[in-house]
Design an enzyme around this catalytic site. Structure first.
Site, short mmCIF file in Angstrom:
data_model
loop_
_atom_site.label_atom_id
_atom_site.label_comp_id
_atom_site.label_asym_id
_atom_site.label_seq_id
_atom_site.Cartn_x
_atom_site.Cartn_y
_atom_site.Cartn_z
N CYS A 245 0.85 -1.20 0.00
CA CYS A 245 0.00 0.00 0.00
C CYS A 245 0.89 1.25 0.00
O CYS A 245 0.66 2.21 -0.73
CB CYS A 245 -0.90 0.04 1.23
SG CYS A 245 -1.89 -1.45 1.50
N CYS B 91 2.45 2.95 -3.22
CA CYS B 91 1.67 3.93 -3.98
C CYS B 91 1.23 5.11 -3.11
O CYS B 91 1.28 6.26 -3.53
CB CYS B 91 0.42 3.29 -4.58
SG CYS B 91 0.78 2.09 -5.86
N HIS B 92 0.77 4.79 -1.89
CA HIS B 92 0.11 5.82 -1.07
C HIS B 92 1.04 6.50 -0.08
O HIS B 92 0.65 7.46 0.57
CB HIS B 92 -1.06 5.20 -0.29
CG HIS B 92 -2.17 4.69 -1.15
ND1 HIS B 92 -3.03 5.52 -1.83
CD2 HIS B 92 -2.58 3.43 -1.45
CE1 HIS B 92 -3.92 4.78 -2.50
NE2 HIS B 92 -3.66 3.51 -2.28
N CYS C 88 -35.35 -1.23 10.65
CA CYS C 88 -34.30 -0.53 11.42
C CYS C 88 -34.91 0.69 12.09
O CYS C 88 -34.64 0.99 13.25
CB CYS C 88 -33.18 -0.07 10.50
SG CYS C 88 -32.52 -1.31 9.38
N CYS D 238 -36.66 0.87 15.66
CA CYS D 238 -35.85 1.09 16.86
C CYS D 238 -35.06 2.39 16.76
O CYS D 238 -35.09 3.22 17.65
CB CYS D 238 -34.88 -0.08 17.07
SG CYS D 238 -35.64 -1.53 17.84
N HIS D 239 -34.30 2.55 15.68
CA HIS D 239 -33.24 3.57 15.68
C HIS D 239 -33.72 4.97 15.33
O HIS D 239 -33.03 5.93 15.60
CB HIS D 239 -32.09 3.11 14.78
CG HIS D 239 -31.49 1.82 15.25
ND1 HIS D 239 -30.67 1.76 16.36
CD2 HIS D 239 -31.63 0.55 14.81
CE1 HIS D 239 -30.31 0.50 16.56
NE2 HIS D 239 -30.88 -0.26 15.64
N CYS E 258 -27.62 -6.95 13.80
CA CYS E 258 -28.91 -6.31 13.99
C CYS E 258 -30.00 -7.09 13.25
O CYS E 258 -31.09 -7.30 13.76
CB CYS E 258 -28.84 -4.87 13.47
SG CYS E 258 -29.44 -3.65 14.63
#
Lengths: 153, 134, 96, 260
Positions: free
Chosen positions: D75, D78-79, D176, D179-180, D221
């Site tokens: 990695c 290049c970075h 979802c 609840c959220h 979840c």
């Protein structure tokens, strides 16, 4: 020694008074396995309540990782220091949690770590001092049960 | 997932107004077994509801307390509210505990099974009917 | 791939009491769990930890299965002289 | 093995920038999952020398420099230094990939990089290596505001994700949002219901006793509602991730976070 249902605040008051009075240490409420594990460490010596401060969150969000700190009042000199700190629990399959060996080079008789607790229970910390005496504190901890777990699948 | 009986077909029942008058099984439920179902987290009641269960430290607060449900509702009304609460209020978060149609993406372990068996529904109905104190 | 994070102040005055915090990556398998088929998952934990300061042991711990995964230990030592702190974790299956 | 290593202590930056748009929760009411946690768990996250997720960052630093694949490239080749080149990057993920013409999340981007540039095989979903690189990259965005979903090409995917968030699923027939959005100030048995603002992923979850991505959390979840969870490469998964990140737009990244 506090009543079994004493709150943390009450406990701290009782503990500091006990340090002066050297109240003998009752083990009546403990499970046998925990008593035996403690016996292996203290070898029949009297364990008194005091000198030890046991910080455990009264309510933990997950029993897999419960942060605990034990600190022992001691000058930590060559002549007068903490030798070891021991933590015990009531409800895990094995009552021993950890043994920690400190000494005058530590400068402070304190250790912090993270432990697993299967359920709501009372924990005990015991410290051995260089004069051979043993001191203790207890802490009540409530373990939250996870609402949804991956094991549900 | 243990507990819920595996049923390819659910027992038929008749809805009258906001209630199911007849026992799903034809027999009365057992309140003691009903209580053990209600406090067993696997059956999900206590995730949302609280109730008169002193030994249960963690109870939810998304839904009304179960205390007094036997005074608020008849057994027939409780039965429909357990079997298919969505029939009374499409927006409710209360699951339909005895229904297997109209669901999407049910996980393999639960597909084709109601949350509670007919016997368990009757046990819970019998138990909730005993909760008369608000 | 085992990794440890150790935090010690880079500098200290003679006589200072300094805190040392350590985290070691490890699953800490208790030996008390079972697979779906009922077989015991063998214990795999770190059992011993020590910290030596210029060759002198200043802290040691014995760990049991109740230690959380990725064990965390925080303790103290008196800064006596410049030198090296050496940490050692040892455990089941030859972990060291 | 004896290792000797020090890391710097970095304070947690808690910004409170509110400029959300699609969020069902009013912008001034948005909260990170951090604020729902006990003080002890918050302390575990905010102290880098005590945060177990920092072990993953440490692993990520090693992997970043490790050559891989037929291209025999790391990695870093290049970075360069991740602390500079990856600064703020994770705040934009999931991001639009031109070649695929769809959004990819951070883990998918890391694996695309491996396949396209290192000519290496992708890392397994939820593997220690993939979460370690994810933690390293996300760590470089700590304190920066979430920007995900701003690219106009992502709009239909955000909308799909929102639809999935609102859709009831599973044996318990819950969305979802039930609840959220509707009950985040309440408790499911003993557990706080949070607002589904994924500010800290990948996270160290105490329940897992290890690291996991947002995808792992979403699978948990979904299993909670007894639904069949989306797989890592299902289009629904990245759409849901994208919607969640876009509703947290402007909130601060706190990765790698600790959650119960």
């Amino acid at each position: 020694m506090p009543e079994p249902h004493a709150t943390r605040r009450q406990f701290l008051v009782v503990a500091s008074a006990a340090a002066l009075l050297a109240v003998p240490w009752p083990t009546l409420a403990m499970p046998d396995a925990m008593k035996a594990a403690i016996r292996d460490v203290v070898k029949g010596a009297v364990v008194r309540v005091g000198k030890v401060k046991f910080d455990v969150p009264p309510l933990v969000e997950n029993g897999n990782t419960v942060p605990v700190t034990v600190s022992v009042t001691s000058p930590m000199t060559d002549a007068d220091h903490v030798v070891s700190i021991h933590i015990f629990n009531e409800k895990n399959p094995q009552p021993n949690v950890g043994n920690f060996y400190v000494g005058p080079r530590a400068g402070r008789g304190q250790v912090a770590t993270r432990i697993r607790l299967a359920d709501t229970q009372t924990l005990t910390a015991i410290a051995k001092l260089s004069d051979g005496s043993f001191w203790s504190a207890t802490a009540d901890v409530v373990v939250t049960l996870a609402a949804c777990t991956e094991e549900a699948s | 997932m243990s507990g819920a009986a595996c049923c390819d077909e659910l027992l038929p029942y008749e809805v009258v107004d906001d209630a199911i008058p007849a026992s799903l099984t034809g027999a009365a439920g057992d309140p003691a077994r009903g209580r053990s179902i209600v406090v067993n987290r696997q059956f999900t009641c206590l995730l949302c509801h609280s109730g008169p269960f002193a030994e249960q430290r963690f109870q939810g607060d998304l839904a009304p307390s179960l205390a007094g449900s036997g005074a608020r509702w008849s057994e027939a009304q409780l039965r429909l509210r357990l079997v298919d609460a969505a029939r009374l209020n499409a927006a409710t978060i209360m699951p339909s505990y005895y229904r297997i149609d109209g669901q999407q993406r049910v996980g393999d372990a639960w597909r084709g099974k109601p949350i509670l068996s007919a016997e368990q529904i009757e046990d819970v109905v019998a138990y909730l009917a005993t909760l008369r104190e608000p | 791939m085992a990794s440890a994070l150790i935090n010690v102040p880079a500098t200290a005055k003679h006589g200072d009491i300094v805190e040392i915090k350590t985290l070691m990556s490890h699953i800490m398998e208790t030996g008390f769990r079972h697979t779906e088929t009922g077989a015991v998952v063998p214990r795999n934990i770190i059992t011993d930890f020590s910290c030596r300061y210029n060759g002198v042991e200043v802290f040691r711990a014995e760990l049991f299965p109740a230690f959380s995964a990725n064990p965390f230990l925080a303790f103290f030592t008196v800064a006596t002289e410049s030198g090296t702190l050496e940490f050692r974790w040892a455990g089941d299956n030859g972990f060291s | 093995m004896t290792m000797w290593r020090m890391i710097g202590v970095v304070g947690l930056v808690v910004a409170s920038i509110a400029r959300g748009d699609a969020a069902e929760i009013a912008p001034d009411q948005r909260r990170s999952g951090l604020s729902f946690m006990a003080p002890e768990t918050q302390a575990m996250q905010s102290d880098d020398t005590a945060n177990p997720a920092m072990l993953a960052v440490l692993d990520g630093e090693m992997l970043w420099k490790q050559k891989a694949g037929a291209a025999n490239r790391a990695c870093a080749d290049c970075h360069g230094d991740a602390t500079a080149s990856m600064h703020g990057v994770a705040a934009n993920y999931p991001a639009y990939d031109d070649l695929l013409a769809r959004p990819v999340d951070l883990e998918q981007r890391i694996n695309l990089c491996r396949v396209r540039h290192q000519q290496a095989s992708p890392l397994a979903d939820e593997s220690r290596e993939l979460n370690a690189l994810g933690a390293l990259v996300a760590r470089q965005s700590r304190g920066t505001p979430i920007e995900a979903g701003g690219d106009v090409r992502l709009a239909p995917f955000v909308a799909n994700g929102k639809g999935l968030f609102m859709r009831r699923q599973g044996q318990l027939n819950l969305a979802c949002a039930n609840c959220h959005d509707d009950n985040w100030d309440r408790r499911l048995a003993g557990s706080a219901i949070t607002q589904a603002h994924p500010t800290g992923y990948p996270i160290y979850r105490l329940e897992w006793q290890g690291m996991g991505s947002l995808k792992r959390r979403l699978r948990s979840c979904m299993l909670g509602t007894r639904a069949a969870p989306y797989q890592a490469d299902d289009p629904e998964m990245v759409e849901l991730e994208l919607y969640l990140m876009s509703r947290a737009r402007g909130m601060s990244i706190e990765a790698p976070a600790v959650r119960p």
